[in-house]
Design a protein around this motif. Structure first.
Motif, PDB file in Angstrom:
ATOM      1  N   VAL A  67       0.720  -1.223  -0.063  1.00 35.35           N
ATOM      2  CA  VAL A  67      -0.038   0.175   0.041  1.00 35.35           C
ATOM      3  C   VAL A  67       0.887   1.554  -0.190  1.00 35.35           C
ATOM      4  O   VAL A  67       0.447   2.281  -0.359  1.00 35.35           O
ATOM      5  N   LEU A  68       2.116   1.402   0.721  1.00 35.42           N
ATOM      6  CA  LEU A  68       3.166   2.349   0.747  1.00 35.42           C
ATOM      7  C   LEU A  68       3.225   2.670  -0.687  1.00 35.42           C
ATOM      8  O   LEU A  68       3.574   3.632  -0.993  1.00 35.42           O
ATOM      9  N   ASP A  69       4.338   1.742  -1.393  1.00 37.93           N
ATOM     10  CA  ASP A  69       4.223   1.549  -3.060  1.00 37.93           C
ATOM     11  C   ASP A  69       3.499   2.586  -3.520  1.00 37.93           C
ATOM     12  O   ASP A  69       3.961   3.141  -4.321  1.00 37.93           O
ATOM     13  N   ASP A  70       2.591   2.044  -3.355  1.00 40.07           N
ATOM     14  CA  ASP A  70       1.125   2.416  -4.052  1.00 40.07           C
ATOM     15  C   ASP A  70       0.809   3.856  -3.520  1.00 40.07           C
ATOM     16  O   ASP A  70       0.753   5.188  -4.970  1.00 40.07           O
ATOM     17  N   LEU A  71       1.417   4.586  -2.724  1.00 39.75           N
ATOM     18  CA  LEU A  71       1.547   5.442  -2.126  1.00 39.75           C
ATOM     19  C   LEU A  71       2.073   6.406  -2.861  1.00 39.75           C
ATOM     20  O   LEU A  71       2.104   7.726  -3.430  1.00 39.75           O
ATOM     21  N   GLU A 108      -1.627  15.519  -4.157  1.00 46.72           N
ATOM     22  CA  GLU A 108      -1.511  16.733  -4.192  1.00 46.72           C
ATOM     23  C   GLU A 108      -2.306  17.287  -3.259  1.00 46.72           C
ATOM     24  O   GLU A 108      -2.548  18.505  -2.280  1.00 46.72           O
ATOM     25  N   SER A 109      -3.598  16.798  -3.621  1.00 45.88           N
ATOM     26  CA  SER A 109      -4.846  17.684  -2.841  1.00 45.88           C
ATOM     27  C   SER A 109      -6.021  16.699  -3.002  1.00 45.88           C
ATOM     28  O   SER A 109      -5.503  15.561  -3.233  1.00 45.88           O
ATOM     29  N   GLY A 110      -6.768  16.390  -1.590  1.00 46.85           N
ATOM     30  CA  GLY A 110      -7.948  15.564  -1.847  1.00 46.85           C
ATOM     31  C   GLY A 110      -7.968  14.744  -0.711  1.00 46.85           C
ATOM     32  O   GLY A 110      -6.548  14.554   0.281  1.00 46.85           O
ATOM     33  N   PRO A 111      -9.045  13.948  -0.797  1.00 44.49           N
ATOM     34  CA  PRO A 111      -9.229  12.512   0.947  1.00 44.49           C
ATOM     35  C   PRO A 111      -8.439  12.062   0.950  1.00 44.49           C
ATOM     36  O   PRO A 111      -7.913  12.139   1.663  1.00 44.49           O
ATOM     37  N   LEU A 112      -7.501  11.462  -0.578  1.00 43.42           N
ATOM     38  CA  LEU A 112      -6.186  10.581  -0.541  1.00 43.42           C
ATOM     39  C   LEU A 112      -5.433  11.005   0.221  1.00 43.42           C
ATOM     40  O   LEU A 112      -4.394  10.487   0.319  1.00 43.42           O
ATOM     41  N   VAL A 136      -5.356  10.209   3.968  1.00 43.18           N
ATOM     42  CA  VAL A 136      -5.528   9.157   4.172  1.00 43.18           C
ATOM     43  C   VAL A 136      -3.626   8.812   4.297  1.00 43.18           C
ATOM     44  O   VAL A 136      -3.572   8.113   4.923  1.00 43.18           O
ATOM     45  N   ALA A 137      -2.489   9.067   3.553  1.00 40.64           N
ATOM     46  CA  ALA A 137      -1.702   8.856   3.326  1.00 40.64           C
ATOM     47  C   ALA A 137      -1.491   9.015   4.007  1.00 40.64           C
ATOM     48  O   ALA A 137      -0.018   8.595   4.130  1.00 40.64           O
TER      49      ALA A 137
END
Length: 203
Positions: free
Chosen positions: A93-97, A107-111, A114-115
């Motif tokens: 999951v960290l790799d995907d982030l 750069e912005s947004g809900p994701l 979460v990251a």
């Protein structure tokens, strides 16, 4: 005849058996230990028993302290192993982030929120990332998949996948490209001028 020795003393009969009995009793009393000697023997026995019981108690206390330390060490080891197993499952999951961050999707947004929260939570648990460009190459932490240069002072030139460790345990080695470090072999201007001046003076 009686009248001739009026001053003669009468004969006295001594009972030797009674006298011998008194002598034997006095010798027995002298040979038997007195009350003070008996008290000393009892005190020595009590002291020896107390020392033995104290040594047993100290040994038992040390064994219990060692047992508690061993149990606590095993408990921490089991807890760390369980945490490391969970964190290892989250490395993908960290790799995907990281890939999303590289493409500008975080750069912005809900994701992004979460990251950031996930990264903060894992860092609080003891997760550390390593493997950055310019960092000295360490074969115990980094796995080199390509190398450029002659191998002197190797440093990380490119990071293909971050490495992670949890405490003293390496969860995953970093995949890196290695290159030679830049060494400053240029002489300082002052040194060069000093050498030139020296040569001029000798002429």
């Amino acid at each position: 005849m009686t009248d001739q020795n009026p001053e003669q003393e009468p004969n006295t009969i001594v009972d030797n058996s009674a006298l011998q009995g008194e002598v034997d009793e006095a010798a027995a009393d002298a040979a038997a230990p007195g009350p003070e000697a008996g008290e000393d023997v009892l005190a020595d026995a009590i002291s020896a028993e107390l020392a033995e019981r104290t040594a047993d108690l100290q040994r038992l206390t040390a064994e219990y302290a060692n047992y508690r330390r061993r149990v606590e060490r095993d408990r921490r080891s089991a807890t760390d192993a369980a945490k490391a197993a969970v964190v290892t499952e989250l490395l993908g999951v960290l790799d995907d982030l990281d890939r999303a961050r590289a493409h500008g999707d975080l750069e912005s947004g809900p994701l992004k929120s979460v990251a950031d929260k996930l990264a903060t939570a894992l860092q609080k648990q003891g997760l550390e990332e390593f493997g950055t460009e310019g960092e000295p190459f360490d074969p115990t932490l980094h796995e080199a998949v390509q190398h450029e240069g002659e191998g002197r002072d190797p440093v990380i030139g490119m990071v293909m996948r971050k490495g992670y460790r949890f405490g003293d345990r390496v969860l995953r080695h970093a995949l890196v490209g290695v290159t030679d470090g830049v060494t400053d072999l240029v002489e300082t201007p002052g040194t060069t001028n000093a050498g030139s001046d020296a040569g001029t003076d000798e002429e």
